[in-house]
Design a protein around this motif. Structure first.
Motif, short mmCIF file in Angstrom:
data_model
loop_
_atom_site.label_atom_id
_atom_site.label_comp_id
_atom_site.label_asym_id
_atom_site.label_seq_id
_atom_site.Cartn_x
_atom_site.Cartn_y
_atom_site.Cartn_z
N GLY A 1 25.57 82.64 -21.42
CA GLY A 1 26.28 82.97 -22.69
C GLY A 1 26.01 84.31 -23.10
N GLY A 2 25.15 85.05 -22.31
CA GLY A 2 24.92 86.61 -22.45
C GLY A 2 23.67 87.04 -23.42
N VAL A 3 22.55 86.23 -23.24
CA VAL A 3 21.25 86.54 -23.89
C VAL A 3 20.41 86.94 -22.89
CG1 VAL A 3 19.51 85.65 -25.04
CG2 VAL A 3 21.71 84.94 -25.61
N MET A 4 20.38 88.26 -22.61
CA MET A 4 19.50 88.81 -21.34
C MET A 4 18.05 88.65 -21.55
SD MET A 4 21.82 90.13 -19.77
CE MET A 4 23.18 88.95 -20.13
N GLY A 5 17.58 88.20 -22.50
CA GLY A 5 16.17 87.90 -22.60
C GLY A 5 15.91 86.52 -22.10
N ALA A 6 16.97 85.61 -22.28
CA ALA A 6 16.94 84.44 -21.26
C ALA A 6 16.98 84.60 -19.85
CB ALA A 6 18.05 83.40 -21.81
N CYS A 7 17.80 85.44 -19.53
CA CYS A 7 17.99 85.80 -17.88
C CYS A 7 16.61 86.31 -17.52
CB CYS A 7 18.91 86.87 -17.64
SG CYS A 7 20.86 86.48 -18.28
N PHE A 8 16.08 87.19 -18.23
CA PHE A 8 14.68 87.47 -17.89
C PHE A 8 13.74 86.54 -17.44
CE2 PHE A 8 10.34 88.84 -19.05
CZ PHE A 8 10.07 89.66 -17.95
N MET A 9 13.78 85.77 -18.59
CA MET A 9 12.69 84.44 -18.62
C MET A 9 13.04 83.53 -17.68
SD MET A 9 10.48 84.87 -20.65
CE MET A 9 9.72 83.42 -20.59
N LEU A 10 14.28 83.23 -17.12
CA LEU A 10 14.67 82.35 -16.06
C LEU A 10 14.39 82.90 -14.80
CD1 LEU A 10 16.38 79.69 -15.81
CD2 LEU A 10 18.41 81.14 -15.64
N GLY A 11 14.45 84.40 -14.70
CA GLY A 11 13.90 84.90 -13.59
C GLY A 11 12.29 84.68 -13.37
N LEU A 12 11.53 84.47 -14.08
CA LEU A 12 10.12 84.53 -14.16
C LEU A 12 10.20 82.90 -13.69
CD1 LEU A 12 8.62 85.96 -17.49
CD2 LEU A 12 8.68 86.98 -15.06
N TYR A 13 10.91 82.05 -14.28
CA TYR A 13 10.59 80.75 -13.82
C TYR A 13 10.90 80.70 -12.14
CZ TYR A 13 10.77 80.00 -18.81
OH TYR A 13 10.72 79.96 -20.21
N TYR A 14 12.02 81.06 -11.94
CA TYR A 14 12.45 81.25 -10.34
C TYR A 14 11.39 81.79 -9.61
CZ TYR A 14 16.87 78.91 -10.86
OH TYR A 14 18.17 78.13 -11.08
N GLU A 15 10.72 82.96 -9.98
CA GLU A 15 9.79 83.75 -9.27
C GLU A 15 8.58 82.92 -9.13
OE1 GLU A 15 7.19 87.92 -9.59
OE2 GLU A 15 8.32 87.23 -11.30
N ASN A 16 8.17 82.16 -10.34
CA ASN A 16 7.00 81.44 -10.07
C ASN A 16 7.14 79.92 -9.68
OD1 ASN A 16 4.95 83.35 -10.97
ND2 ASN A 16 6.47 83.64 -12.51
N GLY A 17 8.13 79.42 -9.63
CA GLY A 17 8.42 78.12 -9.34
C GLY A 17 8.29 77.00 -10.68
N PHE A 18 8.13 77.75 -11.63
CA PHE A 18 7.99 76.87 -12.88
C PHE A 18 9.32 75.99 -13.17
CE2 PHE A 18 5.37 80.29 -14.79
CZ PHE A 18 4.18 79.86 -14.17
N GLY A 19 9.12 74.75 -13.23
CA GLY A 19 10.25 73.93 -13.50
C GLY A 19 11.49 73.46 -12.43
N GLY A 20 10.79 73.77 -11.25
CA GLY A 20 11.71 73.74 -10.08
C GLY A 20 11.13 74.51 -8.82
#
Length: 197
Positions: free
Chosen positions: A148-167
């Protein structure tokens, strides 16, 4: 239009003064027009006025007054009003900090299409604020906010994928998300992107 009793016109004039469009920026005058709009039943005017009180624009900072205005808007079905009210409860500004109340308001706003509220929900689940830590839920809400265009959320999501948090871990996806955040004006995305190259 405002002078003639068209309340939406008052909100629009207030926005012009608040943004300095067509003349000098004047938050004090913006407050006056937003107040007239809010008194007339325009909930967007109430929300905009609440933001000025929250930020201390055009007068003293007053979280309590902002809360009253956001509450009025939220109860009238204005999703942004609910989201802003949720932020006050989240940070404890003008009210006792209450993550449960913030989550309820964010959920209502997120369901109504306010992507900033979805990001707020992601934070609540990631940081276990009033709920059990749940990175899967955090991913879900941050994905919605990022889309939906919230760039802070894109950054946090990137951290989750980088570290394997939640998946699963996925560095390619993480890089893509950091790049999106960076391109969208989120400085943390740019910083993290450089550190990975």
């Amino acid at each position: 239009a405002c002078t003639g009793g068209y309340i939406d016109g008052c909100t629009n004039v207030g926005s012009l003064y608040a943004q300095g469009r067509g003349g000098s920026q004047d938050y004090f005058v913006a407050r006056t027009f937003y107040q007239k709009a809010c008194d007339g039943g325009d909930m967007v005017g109430c929300v905009n006025l609440g933001k000025l009180y929250d930020n201390g624009n055009g007068g003293s900072q007053d979280y309590s007054q902002g809360r009253t205005l956001f509450q009025k808007a939220c109860e009238s079905g204005n999703i942004e009003g609910c989201s802003n009210l949720g932020e006050l409860y989240y940070y404890g500004h003008g009210v006792k900090q209450d993550y449960s109340q913030a989550r309820t308001l964010f959920q209502r706003s997120c369901d109504g299409g306010d992507m900033t509220a979805c990001f707020g929900l992601g934070s609540i689940y990631a940081l276990s604020q009033g709920v059990s830590e749940d990175f899967f839920q955090a991913r879900t809400f941050d994905q919605k906010a990022c889309d939906g265009g919230v760039m802070g959320a894109c950054f946090m999501l990137g951290l989750y994928y980088e570290n394997g948090f939640g998946g699963r871990k996925d560095y390619t996806m993480a890089l893509t998300l950091f790049q999106k955040a960076c391109d969208g004006g989120e400085p943390d995305g740019c910083t993290h992107l450089q550190s990975l190259h």
